[in-house]
Every structure is written in C-alpha cells, then in structure tokens.
Design an enzyme around this catalytic site. Sequence first.
Site, PDB file in Angstrom:
ATOM      1  N   ARG A  54       0.842  -1.214   0.000  1.00 24.75           N
ATOM      2  CA  ARG A  54       0.000   0.000   0.000  1.00 24.75           C
ATOM      3  C   ARG A  54       0.866   1.248   0.000  1.00 24.75           C
ATOM      4  O   ARG A  54       0.554   2.256  -0.630  1.00 24.75           O
ATOM      5  CB  ARG A  54      -0.952  -0.001   1.204  1.00 24.75           C
ATOM      6  CG  ARG A  54      -1.678   1.320   1.363  1.00 24.75           C
ATOM      7  CD  ARG A  54      -2.905   1.293   2.262  1.00 24.75           C
ATOM      8  NE  ARG A  54      -2.861   0.389   3.374  1.00 24.75           N
ATOM      9  CZ  ARG A  54      -2.203   0.611   4.534  1.00 24.75           C
ATOM     10  NH1 ARG A  54      -1.529   1.730   4.703  1.00 24.75           N
ATOM     11  NH2 ARG A  54      -2.241  -0.281   5.487  1.00 24.75           N
ATOM     12  N   TYR A 106     -16.231  17.320 -15.923  1.00 27.50           N
ATOM     13  CA  TYR A 106     -16.706  15.942 -16.056  1.00 27.50           C
ATOM     14  C   TYR A 106     -17.748  15.669 -14.949  1.00 27.50           C
ATOM     15  O   TYR A 106     -17.551  16.075 -13.788  1.00 27.50           O
ATOM     16  CB  TYR A 106     -15.502  14.994 -15.941  1.00 27.50           C
ATOM     17  CG  TYR A 106     -15.868  13.552 -15.715  1.00 27.50           C
ATOM     18  CD1 TYR A 106     -16.698  12.872 -16.608  1.00 27.50           C
ATOM     19  CD2 TYR A 106     -15.397  12.854 -14.613  1.00 27.50           C
ATOM     20  CE1 TYR A 106     -17.049  11.551 -16.393  1.00 27.50           C
ATOM     21  CE2 TYR A 106     -15.735  11.529 -14.397  1.00 27.50           C
ATOM     22  CZ  TYR A 106     -16.573  10.896 -15.293  1.00 27.50           C
ATOM     23  OH  TYR A 106     -16.920   9.590 -15.078  1.00 27.50           O
ATOM     24  N   ASP A 178      -6.721  19.006 -14.700  1.00 20.67           N
ATOM     25  CA  ASP A 178      -7.054  17.662 -15.174  1.00 20.67           C
ATOM     26  C   ASP A 178      -6.634  17.602 -16.641  1.00 20.67           C
ATOM     27  O   ASP A 178      -7.243  18.242 -17.504  1.00 20.67           O
ATOM     28  CB  ASP A 178      -8.563  17.423 -15.005  1.00 20.67           C
ATOM     29  CG  ASP A 178      -8.956  15.983 -15.351  1.00 20.67           C
ATOM     30  OD1 ASP A 178      -8.274  15.380 -16.201  1.00 20.67           O
ATOM     31  OD2 ASP A 178      -9.938  15.488 -14.781  1.00 20.67           O
ATOM     32  N   LYS A 203      -7.609   6.653 -19.727  1.00 20.24           N
ATOM     33  CA  LYS A 203      -7.865   7.198 -21.058  1.00 20.24           C
ATOM     34  C   LYS A 203      -6.611   7.121 -21.946  1.00 20.24           C
ATOM     35  O   LYS A 203      -6.133   6.043 -22.211  1.00 20.24           O
ATOM     36  CB  LYS A 203      -8.422   8.620 -20.905  1.00 20.24           C
ATOM     37  CG  LYS A 203      -9.554   8.731 -19.864  1.00 20.24           C
ATOM     38  CD  LYS A 203     -10.761   7.943 -20.278  1.00 20.24           C
ATOM     39  CE  LYS A 203     -11.954   7.859 -19.374  1.00 20.24           C
ATOM     40  NZ  LYS A 203     -11.997   8.263 -18.031  1.00 20.24           N
TER      41      LYS A 203
HETATM   42  N1  PLP Z   1     -11.388  13.357 -15.437  1.00 19.12           N
HETATM   43  C1  PLP Z   1     -11.928  13.363 -16.672  1.00 19.12           C
HETATM   44  C2  PLP Z   1     -11.746  14.566 -17.552  1.00 19.12           C
HETATM   45  C3  PLP Z   1     -12.660  12.264 -17.131  1.00 19.12           C
HETATM   46  O1  PLP Z   1     -13.198  12.297 -18.363  1.00 19.12           O
HETATM   47  C4  PLP Z   1     -12.825  11.152 -16.266  1.00 19.12           C
HETATM   48  C5  PLP Z   1     -13.601   9.966 -16.703  1.00 19.12           C
HETATM   49  O2  PLP Z   1     -14.222   9.956 -17.743  1.00 19.12           O
HETATM   50  C6  PLP Z   1     -12.259  11.194 -14.992  1.00 19.12           C
HETATM   51  C7  PLP Z   1     -11.538  12.293 -14.612  1.00 19.12           C
HETATM   52  C8  PLP Z   1     -12.434  10.033 -14.032  1.00 19.12           C
HETATM   53  O3  PLP Z   1     -11.578   9.002 -14.358  1.00 19.12           O
HETATM   54  P1  PLP Z   1     -11.850   7.443 -13.980  1.00 19.12           P
HETATM   55  O4  PLP Z   1     -13.014   7.023 -14.796  1.00 19.12           O
HETATM   56  O5  PLP Z   1     -10.573   6.790 -14.345  1.00 19.12           O
HETATM   57  O6  PLP Z   1     -12.136   7.401 -12.522  1.00 19.12           O
END
Ligand code: PLP
Length: 390
Positions: A54, A106, A178, A203
């Site tokens: 961890r 998001y 992000d 992604k």
């Molecule tokens: N940030 C963005 C811009 C996203 O599009 C997403 C998911 O689609 C996330 C964060 C969250 O990521 P995760 O699905 O890996 O938890």
Amino acid sequence: MTDPRDDLPRPQTITAAYGVASDPAFGAVAPPLYLSSTYEFAGFDEPRIYDYGRAGNPTRELLADALAKLERGAGGVITSSGMAALDLLVSRLRPDDLILAPHDCYGGTMRLLKARAERGHCSVRFVDQSSGPAFAAALEDQPSLVLVETPSNPLMRVVDIAALAAQARAASAAVAVDNTFLSPAIQRPIELGADYVVHSTTKYLNGHSDVIGGAVVAADPAQVEELRHWANVVGSAGAPFDSWLTLRGLRTLFPRMEQQQINAMRVAQFLDSHPAVAKVHYPGLSSHPGHAIAARQQRGFGAMLSFELLGGVDAVRQFIGAVRFFTLAESLGGVESLVAHPATMTHADMGEEARAAAGIRDSLLRLSVGLEAEQDLIAGLEEGLAACRS
Ligand code: PLP
C-alpha cells in the site's frame, strides 16, 4: 542557472524507454511486474526500500516516475482510478477550504466535489473559468484550490492555463489541471504554472480501454511527499498489474496521439460541413472560441470532440442506431472510436439544471476518435447522419 529537468531525455524517449532494461536480477528488457503485497525485512528494524504494497511498489513507482518526468513535475502518485486521483487532492482539504471548479467539468468530478462539500469536508463553487470577470470575482472568495479542466468534458471549452495560474497564484490558491483529455504528449500544465496535474490514466495514457487508473503529479517535491503519505493513509494506490499495463500502453502514446488527432481533425471538418449538424466543438477548428489559446498552449488539438445534431433527441436516437465504427460507450482515449451521449451517460448525474447551466444540450454527442482508417470513420458517421434526415 540551468534547470536540472533540462537534462531529461525527450518525452518520446521517456514513453518508449523509461525503465527498459533496468532489471537487476535477470536483465529483462521489459520492466518486471512485482505483485508481492509485502517485502522481507533485511533484519530486525531494517526495512528495505519497500516494506508494504500500500505504501510503495516498484512497478507502480516506475509508472509514477515516468508520468512525473513527462509532466515535468517533481514526482507522482498512481491511484486506482481518475476519481481516486482527484479525491487524493480533495480529501486532504479542510472544512474551511474552498475549491473553485469549472461549471462544465466531467460529471463524475462534479458529483465527487458536491459529495465532499455536502458532508462538510470542504466547500465548492462552480464557475465558468473561460470568463475572465467571473473567475476574477470568484477568486475574491479566497479559494485554496482551483481545479481546471481544459479542454473541458464534453464541450471542449479551452482555458488559458498560464493566465489563470498567474491570477490564482496572486490570490494564494493552488492550481490543479485535469490533463486527461490531452495527455502530456500535447499539453504540460506544470510548465504553464500549475501546481498539480491530475489524470484518469484509464484514457490516453493507457490507451487500450483495459485498465481503470489515475495519477497526480505535483510540481513541488514537498507536495509529492505529502501526496504519497496521504495515498498510504487513505489506501488509494493503484494495483501493480494495472500500473504495468498502463506503462505498456504509455510506450505508444506519441504515435497514437499523433494519428488520432489527425483523424479527429478530419472528422471535425466533415461534421462541420454536414447539413444535419448544428454545431461542432473542436478547438482545432478556427471557428472555435478557444482556438488561439489551444494553438498556443497545446502541441496539437487532441482527438476528442463533440457536436450537436439539428434534430434534437430524436435525431440522436436515429444517429446512434445507424452510425458505424463508433461504439456507444462511456470513456475515451482508447485506440477504438467511441460515441457517448453526455446527457444520458457521462453527465447524467449532474442533473438537468447543472447541464443547462453548463450548456450541455440533449442534442449533444461526444466522440473519442480512434486509430481506424479515416475513410471508414467518415463513412460510418455519414450513415448515422443520413438516418437523422429520414
Ligand atoms: N477526469 C476526466 C476529464 C474524465 O473524463 C474522467 C472519466 O471519464 C475522470 C476524470 C475520471 O476518471 P476514472 O473514470 O478513471 O475514474
């Protein structure tokens, strides 16, 4: 004074070769996968580099270091998902801390921030960060963290990171960007003044739609230590196998992004000239309001775009029934093309009111453009659009 980071190999070399041929045991070229949850002490009160999975794991750390180098940060933490990466930053805050987040972020990010705020862990304010006056006014509330998403999901609004980071710094707020939609192959927010970069590695970084993961990279070494400590406290670290797969996916980040954004530009131009389409949101089009900023702060325009159909929800249903080569699914950034309907999928939990405030209409569709042949993608879209008109 020279910056020690100037000595780093070029980003393409980091993605292709970071950790290659570094195995001290057998000289394996591909970095080994260490699955062990625990590590033998050398002797009484003599832990080795790793003691418990961890707190630390060599495979996970290899990925964290590669991402930190790519993002030009001091270090990083790999988490079990993109949401866990965002929550690693957010859950450290205190009840009197305010987060300034984009009003069109998001849907999962909005859900997380609202849930944390509702439980009194911090407070949150959503603001249109592409509007200078609205953002300047919101800074008067003295936020401790400004969260930026650029380009935003799903409307592809572009925020000037350098300008916003300078404003936030003057107001003593930290900035987290992000960078999921572009990856460090296209945008490096820390070089533009951000303190943190957050990723859903699910992604583009992994790129093959077979891992859920996340990462936070920090510019300041003290913050890296603090994030590592907090990830151990709350237990949000990513699994070693997921890290290993993500590092394998990362190897081809540059050629994937390069070809995917070429395909996306062709798709955007095709949609932009189609009579069944009301509007295309792609920063690569010169008509996009964020085009000039994107051209300045990005190395390309990425492979995400969204568009609005003239015929409303009926047209959406007809399009989805007929389109080929774009699979109807959540997520993005893989080698295969996907289509999503934000109002009923990725942004459903945001609620109608917040969607309306952000400008996310029911006629909006989001595309993640993959590596298929451009001619097939356009022919597949043409079939979907032809169905809308009949
Ligand atoms: N940030 C963005 C811009 C996203 O599009 C997403 C998911 O689609 C996330 C964060 C969250 O990521 P995760 O699905 O890996 O938890």
